[in-house]
Write a protein that holds these residues in place. Structure first.
Motif, PDB file in Angstrom:
ATOM      1  N   PHE A  36      46.579 122.224 -51.808  1.00  0.00           N
ATOM      2  CA  PHE A  36      45.296 121.560 -51.550  1.00  0.00           C
ATOM      3  C   PHE A  36      44.502 121.403 -52.835  1.00  0.00           C
ATOM      4  O   PHE A  36      44.005 120.320 -53.151  1.00  0.00           O
ATOM      5  CB  PHE A  36      44.461 122.340 -50.534  1.00  0.00           C
ATOM      6  N   THR A  37      44.377 122.467 -53.601  1.00  0.00           N
ATOM      7  CA  THR A  37      43.627 122.417 -54.854  1.00  0.00           C
ATOM      8  C   THR A  37      44.271 121.455 -55.835  1.00  0.00           C
ATOM      9  O   THR A  37      43.586 120.677 -56.507  1.00  0.00           O
ATOM     10  CB  THR A  37      43.527 123.824 -55.468  1.00  0.00           C
ATOM     11  N   LYS A  38      45.593 121.494 -55.915  1.00  0.00           N
ATOM     12  CA  LYS A  38      46.301 120.616 -56.858  1.00  0.00           C
ATOM     13  C   LYS A  38      46.018 119.146 -56.564  1.00  0.00           C
ATOM     14  O   LYS A  38      45.716 118.368 -57.474  1.00  0.00           O
ATOM     15  CB  LYS A  38      47.806 120.873 -56.774  1.00  0.00           C
ATOM     16  N   ILE A  39      46.090 118.764 -55.292  1.00  0.00           N
ATOM     17  CA  ILE A  39      45.956 117.346 -54.947  1.00  0.00           C
ATOM     18  C   ILE A  39      44.499 116.938 -54.752  1.00  0.00           C
ATOM     19  O   ILE A  39      44.014 115.982 -55.364  1.00  0.00           O
ATOM     20  CB  ILE A  39      46.777 117.021 -53.684  1.00  0.00           C
ATOM     21  N   PHE A  40      43.779 117.658 -53.914  1.00  0.00           N
ATOM     22  CA  PHE A  40      42.429 117.209 -53.558  1.00  0.00           C
ATOM     23  C   PHE A  40      41.402 117.510 -54.645  1.00  0.00           C
ATOM     24  O   PHE A  40      40.510 116.690 -54.893  1.00  0.00           O
ATOM     25  CB  PHE A  40      42.006 117.825 -52.223  1.00  0.00           C
ATOM     26  N   VAL A  41      41.515 118.646 -55.288  1.00  0.00           N
ATOM     27  CA  VAL A  41      40.530 118.995 -56.320  1.00  0.00           C
ATOM     28  C   VAL A  41      40.915 118.390 -57.665  1.00  0.00           C
ATOM     29  O   VAL A  41      40.134 117.663 -58.291  1.00  0.00           O
ATOM     30  CB  VAL A  41      40.381 120.524 -56.437  1.00  0.00           C
ATOM     31  N   GLU A  42      42.139 118.655 -58.126  1.00  0.00           N
ATOM     32  CA  GLU A  42      42.545 118.203 -59.459  1.00  0.00           C
ATOM     33  C   GLU A  42      42.872 116.715 -59.508  1.00  0.00           C
ATOM     34  O   GLU A  42      42.493 116.021 -60.455  1.00  0.00           O
ATOM     35  CB  GLU A  42      43.749 119.022 -59.932  1.00  0.00           C
ATOM     36  N   ASP A  43      43.558 116.193 -58.495  1.00  0.00           N
ATOM     37  CA  ASP A  43      43.983 114.788 -58.528  1.00  0.00           C
ATOM     38  C   ASP A  43      42.946 113.834 -57.944  1.00  0.00           C
ATOM     39  O   ASP A  43      42.761 112.726 -58.457  1.00  0.00           O
ATOM     40  CB  ASP A  43      45.304 114.606 -57.776  1.00  0.00           C
ATOM     41  N   LEU A  44      42.270 114.244 -56.872  1.00  0.00           N
ATOM     42  CA  LEU A  44      41.339 113.349 -56.188  1.00  0.00           C
ATOM     43  C   LEU A  44      39.872 113.664 -56.459  1.00  0.00           C
ATOM     44  O   LEU A  44      38.993 112.917 -56.042  1.00  0.00           O
ATOM     45  CB  LEU A  44      41.598 113.380 -54.675  1.00  0.00           C
ATOM     46  N   GLY A  45      39.603 114.774 -57.146  1.00  0.00           N
ATOM     47  CA  GLY A  45      38.235 115.083 -57.536  1.00  0.00           C
ATOM     48  C   GLY A  45      37.336 115.551 -56.411  1.00  0.00           C
ATOM     49  O   GLY A  45      36.107 115.428 -56.502  1.00  0.00           O
ATOM     50  N   VAL A  46      37.921 116.090 -55.340  1.00  0.00           N
ATOM     51  CA  VAL A  46      37.124 116.615 -54.235  1.00  0.00           C
ATOM     52  C   VAL A  46      36.745 118.058 -54.550  1.00  0.00           C
ATOM     53  O   VAL A  46      37.603 118.936 -54.593  1.00  0.00           O
ATOM     54  CB  VAL A  46      37.905 116.552 -52.911  1.00  0.00           C
ATOM     55  N   THR A  47      35.482 118.301 -54.776  1.00  0.00           N
ATOM     56  CA  THR A  47      35.043 119.634 -55.224  1.00  0.00           C
ATOM     57  C   THR A  47      34.064 120.292 -54.265  1.00  0.00           C
ATOM     58  O   THR A  47      33.506 121.342 -54.580  1.00  0.00           O
ATOM     59  CB  THR A  47      34.386 119.526 -56.609  1.00  0.00           C
ATOM     60  N   ASN A  48      33.848 119.692 -53.102  1.00  0.00           N
ATOM     61  CA  ASN A  48      32.808 120.219 -52.210  1.00  0.00           C
ATOM     62  C   ASN A  48      33.359 120.770 -50.897  1.00  0.00           C
ATOM     63  O   ASN A  48      32.671 120.776 -49.889  1.00  0.00           O
ATOM     64  CB  ASN A  48      31.762 119.132 -51.925  1.00  0.00           C
ATOM     65  N   ILE A  49      34.608 121.241 -50.897  1.00  0.00           N
ATOM     66  CA  ILE A  49      35.170 121.870 -49.712  1.00  0.00           C
ATOM     67  C   ILE A  49      35.231 123.378 -49.927  1.00  0.00           C
ATOM     68  O   ILE A  49      35.782 123.846 -50.923  1.00  0.00           O
ATOM     69  CB  ILE A  49      36.582 121.332 -49.394  1.00  0.00           C
ATOM     70  N   ASP A  50      34.681 124.127 -48.992  1.00  0.00           N
ATOM     71  CA  ASP A  50      34.722 125.586 -49.036  1.00  0.00           C
ATOM     72  C   ASP A  50      36.032 126.043 -48.409  1.00  0.00           C
ATOM     73  O   ASP A  50      36.201 125.974 -47.180  1.00  0.00           O
ATOM     74  CB  ASP A  50      33.534 126.171 -48.283  1.00  0.00           C
ATOM     75  N   ILE A  51      36.968 126.493 -49.234  1.00  0.00           N
ATOM     76  CA  ILE A  51      38.290 126.863 -48.727  1.00  0.00           C
ATOM     77  C   ILE A  51      38.249 128.132 -47.882  1.00  0.00           C
ATOM     78  O   ILE A  51      39.219 128.451 -47.187  1.00  0.00           O
ATOM     79  CB  ILE A  51      39.306 127.033 -49.877  1.00  0.00           C
ATOM     80  N   ARG A  52      37.129 128.844 -47.902  1.00  0.00           N
ATOM     81  CA  ARG A  52      37.000 130.088 -47.133  1.00  0.00           C
ATOM     82  C   ARG A  52      36.400 129.859 -45.751  1.00  0.00           C
ATOM     83  O   ARG A  52      36.398 130.754 -44.911  1.00  0.00           O
ATOM     84  CB  ARG A  52      36.144 131.092 -47.902  1.00  0.00           C
ATOM     85  N   LYS A  53      35.901 128.671 -45.505  1.00  0.00           N
ATOM     86  CA  LYS A  53      35.245 128.379 -44.228  1.00  0.00           C
ATOM     87  C   LYS A  53      36.254 128.447 -43.076  1.00  0.00           C
ATOM     88  O   LYS A  53      37.277 127.775 -43.110  1.00  0.00           O
ATOM     89  CB  LYS A  53      34.612 126.982 -44.273  1.00  0.00           C
ATOM     90  N   PRO A  54      35.985 129.218 -42.044  1.00  0.00           N
ATOM     91  CA  PRO A  54      36.917 129.304 -40.907  1.00  0.00           C
ATOM     92  C   PRO A  54      36.867 128.049 -40.050  1.00  0.00           C
ATOM     93  O   PRO A  54      35.838 127.366 -39.995  1.00  0.00           O
ATOM     94  CB  PRO A  54      36.407 130.520 -40.137  1.00  0.00           C
ATOM     95  N   ILE A  55      37.965 127.780 -39.368  1.00  0.00           N
ATOM     96  CA  ILE A  55      38.021 126.577 -38.535  1.00  0.00           C
ATOM     97  C   ILE A  55      37.529 126.840 -37.116  1.00  0.00           C
ATOM     98  O   ILE A  55      37.349 125.893 -36.350  1.00  0.00           O
ATOM     99  CB  ILE A  55      39.441 125.988 -38.481  1.00  0.00           C
ATOM    100  N   ASP A  56      37.283 128.089 -36.762  1.00  0.00           N
ATOM    101  CA  ASP A  56      36.990 128.430 -35.373  1.00  0.00           C
ATOM    102  C   ASP A  56      35.824 127.645 -34.789  1.00  0.00           C
ATOM    103  O   ASP A  56      35.935 127.034 -33.717  1.00  0.00           O
ATOM    104  CB  ASP A  56      36.705 129.934 -35.252  1.00  0.00           C
ATOM    105  N   SER A  57      34.686 127.640 -35.475  1.00  0.00           N
ATOM    106  CA  SER A  57      33.519 126.935 -34.954  1.00  0.00           C
ATOM    107  C   SER A  57      33.751 125.431 -34.928  1.00  0.00           C
ATOM    108  O   SER A  57      33.266 124.723 -34.037  1.00  0.00           O
ATOM    109  CB  SER A  57      32.280 127.261 -35.786  1.00  0.00           C
ATOM    110  N   LEU A  58      34.501 124.946 -35.898  1.00  0.00           N
ATOM    111  CA  LEU A  58      34.787 123.509 -35.969  1.00  0.00           C
ATOM    112  C   LEU A  58      35.605 123.050 -34.764  1.00  0.00           C
ATOM    113  O   LEU A  58      35.420 121.933 -34.260  1.00  0.00           O
ATOM    114  CB  LEU A  58      35.543 123.206 -37.267  1.00  0.00           C
ATOM    115  N   LEU A  59      36.499 123.894 -34.287  1.00  0.00           N
ATOM    116  CA  LEU A  59      37.354 123.535 -33.163  1.00  0.00           C
ATOM    117  C   LEU A  59      36.585 123.384 -31.856  1.00  0.00           C
ATOM    118  O   LEU A  59      37.124 122.871 -30.869  1.00  0.00           O
ATOM    119  CB  LEU A  59      38.469 124.573 -33.000  1.00  0.00           C
TER     120      LEU A  59
END
Length: 262
Positions: free
Chosen positions: A120-143
Motif C-alpha cells: 500500500f505504501t509503495k503504490i499509494f504513498v510513493e507512486d500516487l502521492g496519497v499521504t492522508n490515509i491513517d493506516i492504523r484506523k480500524p475498519i469496524d466502524s466503517l463497516l
C-alpha cells in the motif's frame, strides 16, 4: 455537435505519474475550456477522501464521478450512490484475512485499510502521492456504513479466485498490483450517462479523457472518448481519438483538435 461537458480521469490523465502534478498546459487548457462555457467534471476511481492532487484546477470543477461511478455528485447534490452489498464486502474481508492481502475499504467520505501491507505504501504513498490515509484506523466502524468500493492489492489470478464469491460486484483494474471493486452497474460509463441525463446534456455533447482499464466504459459512452498517449493498447483500441501523453500536453492537444479551445 458542440462540446458542453468534459470528463477527466485523474491519475495518468490530469496528473502525471512522473511529476505527480497537473502540467501547466493542462491547467491552462481546462481554464480556457471553462471560459468557453464547457462544464468540467472529474471521473476517477479515487475515493473522495484521497482526491488530493488536483488543487490547481479544483476551483474549475463542476462535479465529480468518484469510486469509478459508485458515487457521483455536483456540489451538495448526490446524483449516484451505489453501495456494495454487505455480504460481498464481508466475503472480501474474510478472504483477505485468510489469504493475507491488503484491502482499502471505502465509505462515502472515509476510508480504512484492512490487513495493512507495505505494498500500500509503495503504490499509494510513493507512486500516487496519497499521504492522508491513517493506516492504523480500524475498519469496524466503517463497516456499519455503506461501502462504495473495495481496493484489494492482489494479482489478476487472485481476483479470479474471489470474484465468484462476490456475485453483485465488478472489478475495474487499472494497475497490475491492485483493482477497484464496485457493485455491478457502477462504472464510469454508466455514471456519465446518468450525469448527462440529470444535468441536461446529450451524450454527443460530452467528451471524456482517460488512460486506464477503468476508463474504457466512459470512453465508449461519451460522444468523444479520448485515450491519452500513455494509455495501454487495449484502452487506445476503445477510444475515438488518441492524443499525446499527459506529459506531452495531451489534454490541450485534444481539446484543440476538437475545437473546444483555440
Amino acid at each position: 455537435m458542440a462540446i458542453k461537458a468534459a470528463f477527466f480521469d485523474i491519475d495518468g490523465t490530469l496528473v502525471s505519474f512522473k511529476t505527480h502534478e497537473i502540467p501547466k498546459s493542462t491547467i491552462d487548457a481546462i481554464a480556457k475550456a471553462k471560459e468557453n462555457g464547457v462544464k468540467i467534471y472529474i471521473s476517477t476511481g479515487r475515493p473522495v477522501a484521497i482526491i488530493n492532487n488536483i488543487g490547481a484546477i479544483e476551483h474549475l470543477i463542476d462535479g465529480y464521478i468518484t469510486f469509478n461511478g459508485a458515487y457521483c455528485f455536483v456540489g451538495d447534490e448526490d446524483i449516484v450512490v451505489k453501495p456494495i452489498p454487505k455480504e460481498d464486502v464481508l466475503a472480501m474481508i474474510e478472504d483477505a484475512s485468510r489469504r493475507n492481502y491488503s484491502v482499502i475499504v471505502c465509505g462515502k467520505k472515509d476510508i480504512a485499510i484492512h490487513n495493512y501491507r507495505e505494498i500500500f505504501t509503495k503504490i499509494f504513498v510513493e507512486d500516487l502521492g496519497v499521504t492522508n490515509i491513517d493506516i492504523r484506523k480500524p475498519i469496524d466502524s466503517l463497516l456499519e456504513s455503506p461501502i462504495l468500493q473495495l481496493t484489494p492489492f492482489f494479482s489478476s489470478e487472485s481476483e479470479a479466485h474471489i470474484m465468484p464469491d462476490m456475485p453483485h460486484c465488478v472489478s475495474a483494474r487499472w494497475h497490475p498490483d491492485f483493482t477497484d471493486i464496485t457493485v455491478k452497474g457502477a462504472d464510469k460509463g454508466n455514471a456519465l450517462r446518468t450525469m448527462a441525463a440529470h444535468l441536461g446534456y446529450k451524450i454527443g455533447e460530452c467528451i471524456a479523457f482517460g488512460d486506464g482499464g477503468n476508463d474504457v466504459s466512459i470512453l465508449q459512452s461519451a460522444g468523444i472518448g479520448v485515450a491519452m498517449g500513455n494509455a495501454s493498447k487495449e484502452v487506445k483500441a476503445k477510444a475515438d481519438y488518441i492524443t499525446t501523453s499527459v506529459d506531452e500536453d495531451g489534454i490541450r492537444n485534444a481539446l484543440q483538435h476538437f475545437g473546444v479551445i483555440d
